[in-house]
Structures are given as C-alpha cells and as structure tokens.
Design a protein around this motif. Structure first.
Motif, PDB file in Angstrom:
ATOM      1  N   VAL A 500      86.356  26.285  17.665  1.00 31.04           N
ATOM      2  CA  VAL A 500      87.065  26.155  16.391  1.00 31.04           C
ATOM      3  C   VAL A 500      88.320  26.996  16.475  1.00 31.04           C
ATOM      4  O   VAL A 500      88.268  28.225  16.613  1.00 31.04           O
ATOM      5  CB  VAL A 500      86.179  26.621  15.215  1.00 31.04           C
ATOM      6  CG1 VAL A 500      86.926  26.470  13.893  1.00 31.04           C
ATOM      7  CG2 VAL A 500      84.877  25.837  15.181  1.00 31.04           C
ATOM      8  N   THR A 501      89.478  26.339  16.385  1.00 33.35           N
ATOM      9  CA  THR A 501      90.736  27.048  16.592  1.00 33.35           C
ATOM     10  C   THR A 501      91.858  26.309  15.869  1.00 33.35           C
ATOM     11  O   THR A 501      91.603  25.469  14.996  1.00 33.35           O
ATOM     12  CB  THR A 501      91.025  27.186  18.102  1.00 33.35           C
ATOM     13  OG1 THR A 501      92.210  27.965  18.297  1.00 33.35           O
ATOM     14  CG2 THR A 501      91.166  25.837  18.778  1.00 33.35           C
ATOM     15  N   THR A 535      83.904  19.727  22.131  1.00 30.94           N
ATOM     16  CA  THR A 535      84.671  19.403  20.931  1.00 30.94           C
ATOM     17  C   THR A 535      85.625  20.535  20.602  1.00 30.94           C
ATOM     18  O   THR A 535      85.207  21.690  20.469  1.00 30.94           O
ATOM     19  CB  THR A 535      83.754  19.160  19.716  1.00 30.94           C
ATOM     20  OG1 THR A 535      82.800  18.152  20.046  1.00 30.94           O
ATOM     21  CG2 THR A 535      84.563  18.716  18.514  1.00 30.94           C
ATOM     22  N   MET A 536      86.900  20.191  20.495  1.00 30.16           N
ATOM     23  CA  MET A 536      87.906  21.117  19.988  1.00 30.16           C
ATOM     24  C   MET A 536      88.152  20.776  18.521  1.00 30.16           C
ATOM     25  O   MET A 536      88.596  19.663  18.199  1.00 30.16           O
ATOM     26  CB  MET A 536      89.220  20.966  20.764  1.00 30.16           C
ATOM     27  CG  MET A 536      89.184  21.502  22.172  1.00 30.16           C
ATOM     28  SD  MET A 536      89.613  23.259  22.217  1.00 30.16           S
ATOM     29  CE  MET A 536      89.724  23.482  24.008  1.00 30.16           C
ATOM     30  N   VAL A 537      87.822  21.697  17.638  1.00 28.75           N
ATOM     31  CA  VAL A 537      88.078  21.499  16.216  1.00 28.75           C
ATOM     32  C   VAL A 537      89.397  22.185  15.894  1.00 28.75           C
ATOM     33  O   VAL A 537      89.494  23.416  15.928  1.00 28.75           O
ATOM     34  CB  VAL A 537      86.934  22.069  15.355  1.00 28.75           C
ATOM     35  CG1 VAL A 537      87.167  21.759  13.887  1.00 28.75           C
ATOM     36  CG2 VAL A 537      85.598  21.513  15.814  1.00 28.75           C
ATOM     37  N   LEU A 538      90.416  21.380  15.597  1.00 32.97           N
ATOM     38  CA  LEU A 538      91.767  21.912  15.433  1.00 32.97           C
ATOM     39  C   LEU A 538      92.186  21.892  13.969  1.00 32.97           C
ATOM     40  O   LEU A 538      92.140  20.833  13.320  1.00 32.97           O
ATOM     41  CB  LEU A 538      92.770  21.089  16.250  1.00 32.97           C
ATOM     42  CG  LEU A 538      92.569  21.072  17.766  1.00 32.97           C
ATOM     43  CD1 LEU A 538      93.654  20.221  18.415  1.00 32.97           C
ATOM     44  CD2 LEU A 538      92.615  22.487  18.331  1.00 32.97           C
ATOM     45  N   TYR A 560      88.669  17.081  16.979  1.00 34.07           N
ATOM     46  CA  TYR A 560      88.368  16.846  15.571  1.00 34.07           C
ATOM     47  C   TYR A 560      89.398  17.616  14.749  1.00 34.07           C
ATOM     48  O   TYR A 560      89.506  18.840  14.847  1.00 34.07           O
ATOM     49  CB  TYR A 560      86.951  17.323  15.244  1.00 34.07           C
ATOM     50  CG  TYR A 560      86.452  16.948  13.880  1.00 34.07           C
ATOM     51  CD1 TYR A 560      85.591  15.867  13.716  1.00 34.07           C
ATOM     52  CD2 TYR A 560      86.826  17.667  12.745  1.00 34.07           C
ATOM     53  CE1 TYR A 560      85.111  15.508  12.456  1.00 34.07           C
ATOM     54  CE2 TYR A 560      86.361  17.322  11.485  1.00 34.07           C
ATOM     55  CZ  TYR A 560      85.504  16.241  11.354  1.00 34.07           C
ATOM     56  OH  TYR A 560      85.025  15.891  10.108  1.00 34.07           O
ATOM     57  N   TYR A 561      90.176  16.877  13.939  1.00 36.20           N
ATOM     58  CA  TYR A 561      91.228  17.512  13.149  1.00 36.20           C
ATOM     59  C   TYR A 561      90.719  17.890  11.763  1.00 36.20           C
ATOM     60  O   TYR A 561      89.986  17.127  11.124  1.00 36.20           O
ATOM     61  CB  TYR A 561      92.412  16.555  12.975  1.00 36.20           C
ATOM     62  CG  TYR A 561      93.175  16.282  14.243  1.00 36.20           C
ATOM     63  CD1 TYR A 561      94.112  17.191  14.721  1.00 36.20           C
ATOM     64  CD2 TYR A 561      92.971  15.096  14.956  1.00 36.20           C
ATOM     65  CE1 TYR A 561      94.829  16.938  15.886  1.00 36.20           C
ATOM     66  CE2 TYR A 561      93.673  14.829  16.114  1.00 36.20           C
ATOM     67  CZ  TYR A 561      94.595  15.758  16.570  1.00 36.20           C
ATOM     68  OH  TYR A 561      95.288  15.501  17.726  1.00 36.20           O
ATOM     69  N   LEU A 568      85.767  21.781   7.547  1.00 33.64           N
ATOM     70  CA  LEU A 568      84.873  22.283   8.584  1.00 33.64           C
ATOM     71  C   LEU A 568      83.416  22.125   8.182  1.00 33.64           C
ATOM     72  O   LEU A 568      82.543  21.976   9.040  1.00 33.64           O
ATOM     73  CB  LEU A 568      85.175  23.759   8.867  1.00 33.64           C
ATOM     74  CG  LEU A 568      86.463  24.062   9.639  1.00 33.64           C
ATOM     75  CD1 LEU A 568      86.751  25.561   9.617  1.00 33.64           C
ATOM     76  CD2 LEU A 568      86.359  23.567  11.075  1.00 33.64           C
ATOM     77  N   LEU A 569      83.140  22.172   6.883  1.00 37.31           N
ATOM     78  CA  LEU A 569      81.769  21.992   6.412  1.00 37.31           C
ATOM     79  C   LEU A 569      81.265  20.596   6.766  1.00 37.31           C
ATOM     80  O   LEU A 569      80.130  20.436   7.243  1.00 37.31           O
ATOM     81  CB  LEU A 569      81.703  22.220   4.901  1.00 37.31           C
ATOM     82  CG  LEU A 569      80.352  21.972   4.236  1.00 37.31           C
ATOM     83  CD1 LEU A 569      79.289  22.905   4.794  1.00 37.31           C
ATOM     84  CD2 LEU A 569      80.458  22.129   2.724  1.00 37.31           C
TER      85      LEU A 569
END
Length: 583
Positions: A500-501, A535-538, A560-561, A568-569
């Motif tokens: 998460v970033t 998964t990169m959550v951007l 994932y944007y 994020l939830l």
C-alpha cells in the motif's frame, strides 16, 4: 492517634453490618465482603489513598480504610457507607462498560478539560446513589456529610454539591453548606437545576451524565481553582479509578452519537468554533456530526486512547491502539472457516470371488467355501470376500501466506494520533489471513530512512498489530529493498504480496541501488519467488505514470487505484473474501 485494638473493635462492628447493607439493595445480592484495612499503609497497598473507601470494578471488591474512618469520626455510619459502596457495584456505574460510556459522555461536555471527567463521573454517581439511599431507604446520608464537613473543606464546588443535596432532601439552607461565605444566587440556581437533573435521570442515568458535566463545567475551568477544589473533595472520590486494571472493553471505539447529541449547545458551539482545525479535540471531523473511520462511526484513535486511559490509568497505549484498529476491522473480516474433519474409512463387504493358491491364506472365507461345496478344493471351491471403502476424497485447502508492505513515509499520518485507512486495510487483510490459517509478514517502510517488520511470517496477532500500528514518518516511499529478505529466494510456502503506497513508489523503483540488481528487477524476482498474487495499491489517479504502471503489470503485478483513502476499505474486504474466505 487511635490504637490498634480500638480499630479492630470498629472493624468487628462494621463487619456485623455487611449483610444488612446488602439487604438494602437486594436480598439475593452476591458480593464479596470488603477488604478491611486497619491502617493507612494497608489501604495504600490496596490502592486506596485520599478517601476512606473505594470500589474496584475489575474484581468486584470494596476497600475500606478503617483508620481513616476513625479519624473522620464516621464510625457510627457503617450501614450508610457500605450501602453506598455496594451501590456503585450494582447501580452506578455497576460495570466496566457503563463506566466507560459514562466517562465518554462526560468528556463530550468538558472541552479542553477532559482530564476532569473521572472526578465528575464519581460525583454524579454519588448523587444518584445517595439520593436513593436517603429518600427511599431512609439511611442517614445527610448525617454522613455533616460529620465530614468542616469550614476549611468548602469551595464553590463543594458548596454547589452541598446545596444540591439540600435541595434534593429539602433541608434548610446551611444544614450541609455550612460555610455561608460561598453562597450565591448563581450557586443556588445551579444547585436547583442539578437536583432536578438527578431526579429526572435517576432511572436512565447514562443519559444525564453529559448534562451534569455541562452544569459543573464553569466550576472546573480554571486550573488553580480546580486543583484547590479537588484537594478538598478528594475524601469523596471512591470510584474515580474504579476501572483500573481493566484490559479490554469491547464497543468503545464506536462514536457515541447519542451521547454527543445529548450535550447542549455550549459543547456544540465549542466544537463549531474550531473552524481552522481539521478535527477537534474529540477526534470528530469538521462539519460531521459523527466520528471517523467507516461510515464516520468511530471516535479518533487519540481520543480513544485518552478515554481508555481514564477508564484504566495503567493501560498500555500500544495495547489500546491494537484493540482500537482490531475492533474497527472486525465487521469486515472473513468468517472463521468451518472445521474440516477427516472421514473415517470403513471397509464394506461387497461380494465373493474365487480364492486361489497364490492368495493369502487369511483371505479365505471358510464359511462361504463350505456353503458352496462340502469338499474343499483350492482354486475351485474356495471363496474370499471382496471389500470396498466408504471414504470420500477430501480436498485440502491450504491458504497462501500474505506479505503486507505499508508506506510509512513522512506523508503518512501517525495511526495513534489520526485515523489511518492504510493501517485499517492491513489489519483487515492480516487478521483475515490469520483466521484462515495463513501466516502474515507485516512491514512498515519509509525510505530512505527506516523500516519496521515482523520476524518473518508469523501467526501472532499481537506482534502483527503492534508492527502495523507503529509509525516511522521517514523518507518518501515504501522501500522496494524490503522485498529482498523474504523473497530473494523461494520461500517454503507460496505467498501473496500487497504493498500500500502512492505515486512516490515509482521514484523508489527508479532509484539507484547498492547492488547490481535494480529495484525493478527485485520487484519482478520477488513476485516470481512469492508464487502468489502481487498487488500494488496506489493512492493515485489511474492515468498517472501510465507507462510505468504497464511495466509493473507486464511483470505480473496487479495495480489497484484508490483516489480516496476510504476506498482502501473496499479493497481490503474484497481481497480478504477472494483469497481467504472458504465457501
């Protein structure tokens, strides 16, 4: 100075009133006999200082300091004092949860002086109990106050309390409020209102706590005045630390909207006037009549910690913040997987066939062979039984481990002070994975700077939450280098990777390294060796750094944007259900 034998006689007298004191409330009441302290030293060892009695909600005990009682000249009021202390256990506050709820509502009414809430709570419940005992049970509560009153003990606050009791019990002016120099029209008006409030909310006292605190607010505002008043009123504070030692009180992270709305305009005006702050002292977002987190339904973490440390002064802050995020995450976790038991395999007889000489002699069914022919001829008349199995084939479900990397750089907020959506998302995924039987590795990274991670993949919930709820505030991005240790080589068990970033991750991917392997190559190697989803959550616009995003996707990474951190939830809930929920 009173000798030991005199205090022991008083102890025997007070013990003889214990059963009668319980009958005042309920003949079926089961409560342990008080801890009788014969000296100030013994009382201090039990945690009792300043007053002559106290209660503990954690172990449902009453502590009595008989030396203090002797010195105060109230030895003749055993029934009154004991009945009062029992009242704290079964009437108000009665239990840890209601004690915490009352404290929370009182805190709403004391902006800027929330530290006074435990004392106010104690005084409020004292009024409720004393009024019942005096009016309904005809006990001599007013005589107790006359015995402990002195001209030196009076202040505006003490006078307000004594005048309130005079209104409640229809006593003449000055019977309890003996120091007339503190009397005023303001105190008379406030005492009359307090008496009405006590009577009005005697059956639903939780709802009156905030209003009671609003009335006391002007008498508590100035620090010097308050400290002086507190010293004089200390003798009455028998339930101020009633929750000391309590570990977990479920449900307290939720924002008490009912209690918030019950507080009258003075409190709301104090909140609305704070236009420059994003959040006020309650942890309530500006222009929202509610809290933070999912559906704005929770108080802020800082306010939660302050409240729970008032409930239990010895509470550990790290433990509290772990409980806070876990409590908010609970509704979004996967269900506990059902127990899968091995089927017992039974051999069932299915038919007969010829037993031949090459078969084991134990397989011969002599009865069936004799039935077929009285003359036994091996390979011709000998029979053997065939068997089948009734067992089903079980498909074992083996969830993949999960690596949770959280950007904890300078742009991220401290989860102990401000609500953190990334920490909530990681908590939901991590606890869901643990429920499913997987192991979790958590890592906070703010680089260049520092990082904090669990000791590899773990199954200990406390260690995981302690890592996720910590704070670094260093560097500008999550450090890709943190993937080297767990995934430079293939681990024993496959793992998912979630990072998460935000957009700064691309600057980190392009940054120079101290090894021949670039950060891009490390990201690709780590995903390949992990063997699960990556998964990169951007936190980014979907069109930002499009070419670099395509490069990540070509490696096998999912991107994932989220344009709002609240999204994020949704990601955390969906990821947990897809990867760890058993159908």
């Amino acid at each position: 100075m009173h000798n030991q034998s005199e205090i022991e006689k008083i102890a025997a007298l007070w013990k003889s009133h214990w059963q009668q004191a319980k009958l005042v409330w309920n003949p079926f009441l089961r409560l342990q006999e008080p801890i009788w302290c014969l000296s100030h030293q013994e009382a201090a060892e039990e945690g009792l200082t300043g007053s002559f009695a106290m209660i503990r909600l954690t172990d449902h005990r009453i502590v009595i300091n008989l030396e203090e009682i002797t010195e105060r000249g109230i030895t003749d009021y055993a029934l009154e004092v004991l009945a009062h202390e029992i009242g704290h256990h079964i009437f108000a506050p009665a239990n840890l949860y209601d004690n915490a709820v009352l404290l929370n509502r009182i805190r709403f009414a004391l902006p800027g002086i929330e530290d006074r809430a435990p004392m106010v709570s104690n005084l409020y419940t004292d009024f409720l109990i004393n009024d019942k005992l005096q009016r309904t049970n005809k006990l001599r509560m007013s005589e107790v106050f006359k015995a402990i009153n002195s001209m030196d003990s009076f202040s505006e606050l003490w006078t307000l309390m004594m005048r309130t009791y005079e209104y409640l019990w229809r006593l003449n002016r000055g019977e309890l409020a003996i120091n007339l120099s503190f009397h005023s029209k303001k105190i008379d008006a406030d005492a009359s209102l307090l008496a009405s409030l006590i009577r009005s909310y005697s059956k639903s006292w939780i709802h009156g706590g905030g209003r009671f605190a609003v009335m006391l607010y002007p008498y508590l505002m100035e620090d010097k005045v308050f400290q002086d008043a507190r010293k004089k009123i200390l003798i009455l504070l028998d339930a101020e630390d009633a929750g000391k030692g309590a570990m977990n009180i479920s449900g307290m992270a939720e924002f008490d909207l009912e209690g918030y709305d019950e507080v009258i305009d003075m409190r709301k005006e104090a909140i609305d006037s704070n236009e420059e702050d994003e959040t006020n002292s309650l942890g309530v977002e500006k222009n929202i009549a509610g809290g933070q987190g999912p559906r704005n339904g929770y108080m802020g973490p800082g306010n939660y910690i302050d409240l729970m440390k008032q409930v239990n002064p010895s509470a550990d802050e790290q433990h509290l913040i772990n409980v806070y995020y876990k409590e908010i995450a609970l509704p979004h976790l996967i269900d506990f997987p059902p127990e899968i038991s091995e089927n017992v395999s039974l051999d069932l007889p299915e038919g007969l066939e010829i037993w031949d000489i090459g078969d084991s002699i134990e397989e011969v069914d002599w009865l069936q062979s004799a039935i077929l022919s009285p003359q036994i001829i091996p390979g011709l008349t000998t029979q053997k039984r065939t068997y089948g199995s009734d067992s089903d084939t079980n498909i074992s479900k083996n969830p993949l481990n999960i690596y949770l990397g959280i950007d904890c750089s300078g742009s991220m907020m401290n989860p102990k002070h401000n609500f953190s959506w990334p920490v909530l998302a990681a908590t939901i995924i991590g606890l869901s994975a643990l429920r499913a039987g997987a192991s979790v590795m958590g890592c906070l990274s703010g680089e260049p700077g520092s990082y904090l991670e669990t000791d590899g993949f773990i199954t200990d919930e406390t260690d995981l939450l302690t890592t996720l709820t910590s704070y670094l505030g260093t560097g500008y991005a999550y450090g890709i280098e943190r993937l080297r240790k767990p995934f430079e080589e293939k681990p024993n068990k496959k793992s998912h990777i979630v990072i998460v970033t935000d957009n700064d991750i691309f600057s980190m991917l392009n940054a120079d390294t101290e090894t021949k392997q670039t950060h891009w190559e490390l990201a690709e190697t780590a995903l390949k060796n992990a063997g699960g989803h990556g998964t990169m959550v951007l936190h980014s616009r979907p069109d930002y750094q499009h070419e670099l995003v395509i490069r990540l996707k070509n490696m096998g990474w999912n991107v994932y944007y989220v344009t709002n951190e609240q999204e994020l939830l949704k990601f955390a809930s969906e990821f947990s259900q897809q990867n760890y929920a058993y159908v």
